[in-house]
Design a protein around this motif. Structure first.
Motif, PDB file in Angstrom:
ATOM      1  N   GLY A 190      -0.115  -3.637   0.818  1.00 25.71           N
ATOM      2  CA  GLY A 190       1.186  -3.441   0.805  1.00 25.71           C
ATOM      3  C   GLY A 190       1.413  -2.126   1.533  1.00 25.71           C
ATOM      4  N   TYR A 191       2.548  -2.099   1.728  1.00 27.03           N
ATOM      5  CA  TYR A 191       2.721  -0.443   1.980  1.00 27.03           C
ATOM      6  C   TYR A 191       2.437   0.756   1.880  1.00 27.03           C
ATOM      7  CZ  TYR A 191       4.785  -3.851   5.320  1.00 27.03           C
ATOM      8  OH  TYR A 191       5.042  -5.261   6.836  1.00 27.03           O
ATOM      9  N   SER A 192       2.754   0.789   0.197  1.00 24.16           N
ATOM     10  CA  SER A 192       2.397   1.733  -0.303  1.00 24.16           C
ATOM     11  C   SER A 192       1.731   1.923  -1.597  1.00 24.16           C
ATOM     12  CB  SER A 192       4.065   2.790  -0.986  1.00 24.16           C
ATOM     13  OG  SER A 192       4.771   1.363  -1.182  1.00 24.16           O
ATOM     14  N   SER A 193       0.484   1.797  -1.223  1.00 24.85           N
ATOM     15  CA  SER A 193      -0.441   1.006  -2.897  1.00 24.85           C
ATOM     16  C   SER A 193      -0.955   2.380  -3.138  1.00 24.85           C
ATOM     17  CB  SER A 193      -1.660   0.930  -1.700  1.00 24.85           C
ATOM     18  OG  SER A 193      -1.179  -1.035  -1.982  1.00 24.85           O
TER      19      SER A 193
END
Ligand code: C2E
Ligand code: CA
Ligand code: CA
Ligand code: CA
Length: 282
Positions: free
Chosen positions: A187-190
């Motif tokens: 994802g983008y901001s794990s």
């Protein structure tokens, strides 16, 4: 050139049309799938890397379509999410997974921790049902120790409505249910989610595990996630383990658990139960 362009559009249109018809067919057929008992669960073992023993399973849904044969979740879960049918399907999956787990815990009691079952919960399913109540009732109905059930959620759930979601996750945790963050790293901001939400375990996506024994950069990535998770007291499962070189490597990099075709494919309940008899599968 003009007529060529038109022909191309027609091909495109026809393909779009075929996809739409197929979707509509899935939607219609899916309506009776649960009632007709066409859904079943496959179980893939989760292995502890230091002992090689099975600690639990992940339940993966399949649709035995009377005409088309076995349909994998990737081909109907997204449709079910859009139409809301995921609520009914999810309820069935939760109940069936708990029922089967209760049977296995009875027939194969273990001295240490009880056998676990991980259930996938998609975002719309999570948001459209009273998931806390549903899980609570399921645990009681089947007499399961709460710590033996895990819910697998993805980052997509954590993007919107963060406050409501965090509160629900805390309520699930208060029940004793463990929360797993699936497809970690994609994802983008794990990393930010780990700080903000009460996550017990991350599942490193198989795209980082696949071929890691030949790709030092990929292995470093896995090592980094494992070190970061450990520093937060979060467990780590490596997904998609498919090479004999991987278990030892993963263990050395700090992963505690693994899952993948190397150990077993997702299996029918009878075959999964037979695997439980083996002392060690890694
Ligand atoms: P997921 O949760 O990431 O599940 C793991 C997928 O990877 C499974 O595919 C499994 O068969 C596959 N897999 C396991 N080991 C290996 C390996 O070594 N190599 C490779 N290439 N693949 C491996 P499956 O069963 O087709 O499920 C696909 C996705 O469908 C799941 O991804 C999950 O997001 C969703 N899903 C499955 N069951 C359910 C369910 O009951 N409810 C919901 N909401 N979603 C589900
Ligand atoms: Ca999963
Ligand atoms: Ca996954
Ligand atoms: Ca996935």
């Amino acid at each position: 050139a003009k007529s060529q362009g038109k022909a191309r559009y027609e091909v495109f249109d026809r393909r779009m049309h075929a996809a739409a018809v197929r979707r509509l067919q899935i939607e219609t057929d899916l309506r009776r799938a649960v009632a007709n008992g066409e859904l079943r669960l496959a179980y893939q073992p989760v292995v502890r890397l230091d002992t090689g023993r099975i600690v639990g399973f992940e339940a993966l849904v399949r649709w035995e379509h009377p005409e088309h044969g076995t349909i994998l979740p990737g081909d109907f879960i997204p449709v079910a999410e859009e139409t809301g049918q995921i609520v009914q399907i999810g309820r069935w999956v939760m109940d069936e997974a708990c029922r089967v787990l209760a049977g296995w815990q009875l027939s194969a009691p273990r001295g240490d921790a009880p056998l676990t079952m991980a259930v996938n919960v998609s975002a719309n399913q999570f948001l459209q049902t009273d998931i806390v109540d549903q899980v609570d009732q399921c645990l009681r109905k089947h007499g399961l120790p709460p710590g033996s059930v895990m819910l697998e959620i993805t980052e997509s759930l954590l993007i919107d409505k963060a406050e409501v979601v965090a509160e629900t996750l805390r309520a699930l945790r208060a029940l004793g249910v463990q929360l797993h963050l699936d497809d970690f790293g994609t994802g983008y901001s794990s990393l930010a989610y780990l700080e903000r939400f009460p996550i017990d375990v991350v599942k490193i996506d198989r795209s980082f595990v696949h071929g890691m024994q030949d790709e030092p950069r990929r292995a470093r990535f896995v090592a980094g996630i494992a070190a970061f998770a450990r520093s937060l007291g979060v467990g780590v499962v490596a997904e998609g383990v498919d090479s004999p070189a991987q278990p030892a490597l993963l263990r050395d990099l700090g992963c505690q658990y693994a899952q993948g075709y190397l150990f077993a494919r997702p299996l029918p309940a009878e075959d999964a139960e037979r695997l439980l008899g083996a002392d060690c599968i890694a």
